[in-house]
Write an enzyme that holds these catalytic residues in place. Structure first.
Site, PDB file in Angstrom:
ATOM      1  N   ASP A  73      19.106  80.619  79.334  1.00  0.00           N
ATOM      2  CA  ASP A  73      17.992  81.466  78.890  1.00  0.00           C
ATOM      3  C   ASP A  73      18.358  82.952  78.927  1.00  0.00           C
ATOM      4  OD1 ASP A  73      18.010  81.135  81.747  1.00  0.00           O
ATOM      5  OD2 ASP A  73      16.009  82.017  81.865  1.00  0.00           O
ATOM      6  N   GLU A 135      16.540  80.507  84.416  1.00  0.00           N
ATOM      7  CA  GLU A 135      17.099  81.272  85.531  1.00  0.00           C
ATOM      8  C   GLU A 135      16.344  82.579  85.688  1.00  0.00           C
ATOM      9  OE1 GLU A 135      19.572  84.331  87.545  1.00  0.00           O
ATOM     10  OE2 GLU A 135      18.884  84.351  85.497  1.00  0.00           O
TER      11      GLU A 135
HETATM   12 ZN   LIG Z   1      21.909  86.139  84.286  1.00  0.00          ZN
END
Ligand SMILES: [Zn+2]
Length: 388
Positions: A73, A135
């Site tokens: 992401d 993340e």
């Molecule tokens: Zn990163």
């Protein structure tokens, strides 16, 4: 190899994998390429069916081996002033522009370009690829992956997290624990404070206890701490509550965070606060209003990467990069989650955190080159007979 890596990176940038949106197309692309190299690929979908982790293995399916890890992401581009289309990679003056080039699709592209080579080199130890979702919004995908690996008893021993470190070798970062603590009191007329429960008042007492704990944490810093500052810090981010002068405030919220240098500090703070609420604040609130409550909402608990005395992957990556000193950094990564599974972990990847999350994010081609060299060295190591 660099041209192939750039081609893959350009493909990856074209997937607009902003954390709020699906990453399934990008994961399918990665899965295809790894399957073509003969990897055993597992795509692990989340509850919503819109996001997935990918875990793939080259070589024997057994304990041990190395994980190459990256998150799929990227952060949003909203309200950022980009000179080019953020989801179309543009090369200019040996810099590769595009959202996610440095954070952290560059590393993923390099591992993917090397995958066919690795496939020829692996022998006794497996080489794993771990590509996660979400993340940037609290390492949610990595936690899901960790749980899955534990359930399946897959136990890799080493991990490289390719977050942008300018290819420096990082063996530690603080954790980042964020909370919102909500106080529910009882409304009443400002002229009769004893008939209500003022949520702001209890929030302030809570904050005051937190500040005392902050001072205690300073004295608890490990002697050999390499962090700056060396102790666990506490920050108060927001304090909200009440409406007007003459009404007893029924609700208040404290948004706060701590950045532990050791996991035990976080336990210490959370336990001390719980005791304070249970034994001091709540009994006093409930004397007037039995339904009064204090609820702490966990926004995110990103485990730190604690520097270890013995770290096998640190030795390997130091040797491959020629960098003999390990540093600590102030930004958080998924590394602590992998460490909690018993792996030795370092963070080392191309690009600078300076460019991450900003408009006109870029990755220098030279950084990508250095990353490929490191991975080529790693590949050569994979083909060595054991115990050499
Ligand atoms: Zn990163």
């Amino acid at each position: 190899m660099i041209d192939q890596t750039k081609r893959i990176l350009s493909d990856l940038v074209a997937f607009p994998t902003v954390s709020a949106d699906s990453n399934l197309d990008m994961i399918a692309y990665l899965a295809n390429q790894l399957e073509d190299c003969g990897a055993q690929v597992d795509v692990l979908t989340d509850g919503s069916g819109r996001k997935a982790n990918l875990f793939a293995t080259l070589g024997p399916l057994r304990d041990g081996g190395i994980v190459l890890s990256g998150h799929s992401d990227v952060v949003p581009v909203t309200d950022q002033n980009w000179a080019t289309d953020p989801f179309k990679m543009v090369e200019r003056d040996d810099l590769l522009f595009g959202r996610g080039t440095c954070d952290m699709k560059g590393f993923i592209a390099a591992t993917l370009a090397m995958a066919p080579v690795f496939a020829q080199q692996v022998r006794d130890q497996p080489l794993h690829f771990a590509f996660t979702y979400d993340e940037e919004t609290g390492c949610i995908g990595a936690r899901h992956l960790a749980q899955n690996l534990t359930e399946r008893s897959i136990k890799p021993s080493l991990a490289i997290i390719g977050e942008p470190t300018n290819m420096r070798v990082i063996d530690g970062h603080k954790g980042c624990y964020e909370y919102s603590t909500h106080f529910q009191g009882l409304e009443g007329h400002g002229s009769a404070p004893d008939c209500g429960v003022n949520a702001i008042e209890f929030a302030v007492r809570y904050v005051s206890r937190l500040l005392d704990l902050r001072d205690e944490l300073k004295l608890m810093a490990p002697n050999d701490s390499r962090f700056e500052p060396p102790w666990t810090t506490v920050n108060l981010g927001a304090l909200n509550g009440g409406q007007v002068h003459n009404v007893i405030a029924p609700r208040a919220t404290v948004d706060w965070e701590m950045r532990p240098v050791q996991a035990s500090d976080a336990d210490f703070v959370n336990e001390a606060l719980k005791t304070f609420c249970d034994e001091v604040l709540l009994p006093s609130m409930r004397l007037v209003y039995p339904d009064a409550s204090i609820v702490t909402e966990v926004i995110g608990e990103i485990a730190g990467l604690m520097p270890a005395d013995e770290n096998e992957i640190l030795k390997i990556v130091s040797e491959l990069t020629g960098i003999n000193r390990a540093d600590v950094v102030s930004f958080g990564t998924e590394a602590g989650i992998f460490q909690s599974l018993g792996m030795d972990v370092v963070v080392c990847g191309p690009g600078s955190i300076e460019q991450a999350h900003k408009a006109n994010e870029f990755l220098a081609v030279d950084q990508l080159d250095q990353c490929l060299k490191m991975l080529e060295g790693l590949g050569a190591k994979l083909s060595e007979p054991p115990n050499q």
